[in-house]
Design a protein around this motif. Structure first.
Motif, PDB file in Angstrom:
ATOM      1  N   ARG A 109       0.855  -1.184   0.000  1.00  0.00           N
ATOM      2  CA  ARG A 109       0.000   0.000   0.000  1.00  0.00           C
ATOM      3  C   ARG A 109       0.888   1.230   0.000  1.00  0.00           C
ATOM      4  O   ARG A 109       1.988   1.208   0.549  1.00  0.00           O
ATOM      5  CB  ARG A 109      -0.940  -0.005   1.199  1.00  0.00           C
ATOM      6  CG  ARG A 109      -0.244   0.137   2.542  1.00  0.00           C
ATOM      7  CD  ARG A 109      -1.231   0.087   3.685  1.00  0.00           C
ATOM      8  NE  ARG A 109      -2.307   1.035   3.483  1.00  0.00           N
ATOM      9  CZ  ARG A 109      -3.513   0.933   4.062  1.00  0.00           C
ATOM     10  NH1 ARG A 109      -3.768  -0.059   4.881  1.00  0.00           N
ATOM     11  NH2 ARG A 109      -4.433   1.828   3.835  1.00  0.00           N
ATOM     12  N   PRO A 110       0.427   2.312  -0.613  1.00  0.00           N
ATOM     13  CA  PRO A 110       1.221   3.535  -0.630  1.00  0.00           C
ATOM     14  C   PRO A 110       1.048   4.321   0.669  1.00  0.00           C
ATOM     15  O   PRO A 110       0.064   4.120   1.384  1.00  0.00           O
ATOM     16  CB  PRO A 110       0.638   4.315  -1.807  1.00  0.00           C
ATOM     17  CG  PRO A 110      -0.790   3.894  -1.853  1.00  0.00           C
ATOM     18  CD  PRO A 110      -0.821   2.462  -1.382  1.00  0.00           C
ATOM     19  N   GLY A 111       1.977   5.201   0.943  1.00  0.00           N
ATOM     20  CA  GLY A 111       1.811   6.112   2.063  1.00  0.00           C
ATOM     21  C   GLY A 111       2.966   6.108   3.030  1.00  0.00           C
ATOM     22  O   GLY A 111       4.012   5.520   2.778  1.00  0.00           O
ATOM     23  N   SER A 112       2.738   6.796   4.150  1.00  0.00           N
ATOM     24  CA  SER A 112       3.732   6.842   5.209  1.00  0.00           C
ATOM     25  C   SER A 112       3.005   6.961   6.547  1.00  0.00           C
ATOM     26  O   SER A 112       1.875   7.436   6.618  1.00  0.00           O
ATOM     27  CB  SER A 112       4.675   8.019   5.002  1.00  0.00           C
ATOM     28  OG  SER A 112       3.953   9.224   5.025  1.00  0.00           O
ATOM     29  N   VAL A 113       3.680   6.516   7.593  1.00  0.00           N
ATOM     30  CA  VAL A 113       3.102   6.552   8.934  1.00  0.00           C
ATOM     31  C   VAL A 113       3.775   7.661   9.736  1.00  0.00           C
ATOM     32  O   VAL A 113       4.989   7.783   9.722  1.00  0.00           O
ATOM     33  CB  VAL A 113       3.308   5.201   9.654  1.00  0.00           C
ATOM     34  CG1 VAL A 113       2.856   5.284  11.103  1.00  0.00           C
ATOM     35  CG2 VAL A 113       2.552   4.093   8.929  1.00  0.00           C
ATOM     36  N   SER A 114       2.964   8.462  10.394  1.00  0.00           N
ATOM     37  CA  SER A 114       3.512   9.472  11.288  1.00  0.00           C
ATOM     38  C   SER A 114       2.954   9.255  12.695  1.00  0.00           C
ATOM     39  O   SER A 114       1.907   8.637  12.868  1.00  0.00           O
ATOM     40  CB  SER A 114       3.177  10.873  10.789  1.00  0.00           C
ATOM     41  OG  SER A 114       1.780  11.060  10.789  1.00  0.00           O
ATOM     42  N   LYS A 150      -5.889  13.060  -0.993  1.00  0.00           N
ATOM     43  CA  LYS A 150      -5.163  12.736   0.227  1.00  0.00           C
ATOM     44  C   LYS A 150      -6.083  11.986   1.172  1.00  0.00           C
ATOM     45  O   LYS A 150      -7.225  12.389   1.393  1.00  0.00           O
ATOM     46  CB  LYS A 150      -4.684  14.019   0.915  1.00  0.00           C
ATOM     47  CG  LYS A 150      -3.471  14.631   0.275  1.00  0.00           C
ATOM     48  CD  LYS A 150      -2.988  15.822   1.086  1.00  0.00           C
ATOM     49  CE  LYS A 150      -1.821  16.497   0.380  1.00  0.00           C
ATOM     50  NZ  LYS A 150      -1.398  17.724   1.088  1.00  0.00           N
ATOM     51  N   LYS A 151      -5.549  10.900   1.715  1.00  0.00           N
ATOM     52  CA  LYS A 151      -6.321  10.113   2.680  1.00  0.00           C
ATOM     53  C   LYS A 151      -5.498   9.955   3.947  1.00  0.00           C
ATOM     54  O   LYS A 151      -4.269   9.973   3.897  1.00  0.00           O
ATOM     55  CB  LYS A 151      -6.628   8.717   2.120  1.00  0.00           C
ATOM     56  CG  LYS A 151      -7.202   8.731   0.732  1.00  0.00           C
ATOM     57  CD  LYS A 151      -8.674   8.493   0.761  1.00  0.00           C
ATOM     58  CE  LYS A 151      -9.186   8.372  -0.667  1.00  0.00           C
ATOM     59  NZ  LYS A 151     -10.610   8.122  -0.714  1.00  0.00           N
ATOM     60  N   SER A 152      -6.199   9.776   5.036  1.00  0.00           N
ATOM     61  CA  SER A 152      -5.541   9.661   6.316  1.00  0.00           C
ATOM     62  C   SER A 152      -6.370   8.766   7.232  1.00  0.00           C
ATOM     63  O   SER A 152      -7.593   8.854   7.233  1.00  0.00           O
ATOM     64  CB  SER A 152      -5.418  11.064   6.898  1.00  0.00           C
ATOM     65  OG  SER A 152      -4.942  10.999   8.205  1.00  0.00           O
ATOM     66  N   LEU A 173       5.354  -3.061   6.602  1.00  0.00           N
ATOM     67  CA  LEU A 173       5.815  -4.030   5.599  1.00  0.00           C
ATOM     68  C   LEU A 173       5.176  -3.718   4.238  1.00  0.00           C
ATOM     69  O   LEU A 173       5.845  -3.721   3.197  1.00  0.00           O
ATOM     70  CB  LEU A 173       5.443  -5.444   6.057  1.00  0.00           C
ATOM     71  CG  LEU A 173       5.981  -6.614   5.245  1.00  0.00           C
ATOM     72  CD1 LEU A 173       7.493  -6.668   5.334  1.00  0.00           C
ATOM     73  CD2 LEU A 173       5.386  -7.924   5.750  1.00  0.00           C
ATOM     74  N   GLU A 174       3.886  -3.425   4.256  1.00  0.00           N
ATOM     75  CA  GLU A 174       3.176  -3.112   3.010  1.00  0.00           C
ATOM     76  C   GLU A 174       3.683  -1.809   2.387  1.00  0.00           C
ATOM     77  O   GLU A 174       3.795  -1.707   1.160  1.00  0.00           O
ATOM     78  CB  GLU A 174       1.667  -3.027   3.280  1.00  0.00           C
ATOM     79  CG  GLU A 174       1.071  -4.387   3.619  1.00  0.00           C
ATOM     80  CD  GLU A 174      -0.384  -4.337   4.055  1.00  0.00           C
ATOM     81  OE1 GLU A 174      -0.899  -5.390   4.456  1.00  0.00           O
ATOM     82  OE2 GLU A 174      -1.007  -3.260   3.989  1.00  0.00           O
ATOM     83  N   LEU A 175       4.022  -0.838   3.228  1.00  0.00           N
ATOM     84  CA  LEU A 175       4.579   0.427   2.724  1.00  0.00           C
ATOM     85  C   LEU A 175       5.943   0.190   2.072  1.00  0.00           C
ATOM     86  O   LEU A 175       6.236   0.760   1.015  1.00  0.00           O
ATOM     87  CB  LEU A 175       4.716   1.444   3.858  1.00  0.00           C
ATOM     88  CG  LEU A 175       3.420   1.915   4.520  1.00  0.00           C
ATOM     89  CD1 LEU A 175       3.725   2.802   5.722  1.00  0.00           C
ATOM     90  CD2 LEU A 175       2.529   2.657   3.530  1.00  0.00           C
ATOM     91  N   ALA A 176       6.752  -0.677   2.695  1.00  0.00           N
ATOM     92  CA  ALA A 176       8.079  -0.993   2.145  1.00  0.00           C
ATOM     93  C   ALA A 176       7.936  -1.724   0.806  1.00  0.00           C
ATOM     94  O   ALA A 176       8.697  -1.464  -0.138  1.00  0.00           O
ATOM     95  CB  ALA A 176       8.876  -1.833   3.139  1.00  0.00           C
ATOM     96  N   THR A 177       6.965  -2.606   0.723  1.00  0.00           N
ATOM     97  CA  THR A 177       6.738  -3.343  -0.528  1.00  0.00           C
ATOM     98  C   THR A 177       6.305  -2.393  -1.642  1.00  0.00           C
ATOM     99  O   THR A 177       6.729  -2.528  -2.794  1.00  0.00           O
ATOM    100  CB  THR A 177       5.683  -4.450  -0.327  1.00  0.00           C
ATOM    101  OG1 THR A 177       6.132  -5.325   0.703  1.00  0.00           O
ATOM    102  CG2 THR A 177       5.458  -5.247  -1.608  1.00  0.00           C
TER     103      THR A 177
END
Ligand SMILES: [Zn+2]
Length: 115
Positions: A28-33, A69-71, A84-88
């Motif tokens: 999945r795309p994105g980043s965690v803050s 933009k989604k959050s 893991l999904e973000l890294a993939t």
């Protein structure tokens, strides 16, 4: 090197990229803050005048899909999977970028070849 042979080499590299893409797991795309919040409870530790300690961390996932933009908040127990999904997804983007680069090279060679 002859253009045809160069194109074949590029096609082989593209095949290798396709195989790596095929092997990718969930993504999945994105980043965690991380977020720390203040609540509305009177006298809560988060509003302590001397040593305020905010609530958190809360984990917020941000991403853009189709220009929007989604959050959303992510539970701590789901963090590992999400990361893991973000890294993939990053691997997916890297591989497709490489594919595009190779595709452009091959396309250029085909143009020269046609002359
Ligand atoms: Zn509070």
């Amino acid at each position: 090197m002859e253009a045809n042979q160069a194109i074949q080499n590029i096609e082989r590299k593209i095949q290798a990229i396709k195989a790596r893409l095929q092997a990718l797991g969930p993504m999945r795309p994105g980043s965690v803050s991380q977020q720390y919040n203040v609540c509305g409870k009177p006298g809560c530790r988060c509003k302590d005048p001397q040593t305020p300690r905010r609530h958190g961390p809360y984990y917020q996932l941000n991403y853009v899909y189709q220009g929007k933009k989604k959050s959303q908040f992510i539970r701590r127990e789901n963090l590992k999977q999400v990361r893991l999904e973000l890294a993939t997804y990053k691997k997916f983007r890297k591989l497709t970028d490489q594919w595009i680069g190779l595709a452009l090279q091959a396309a250029q060679l085909r143009l020269k070849n046609a002359l």
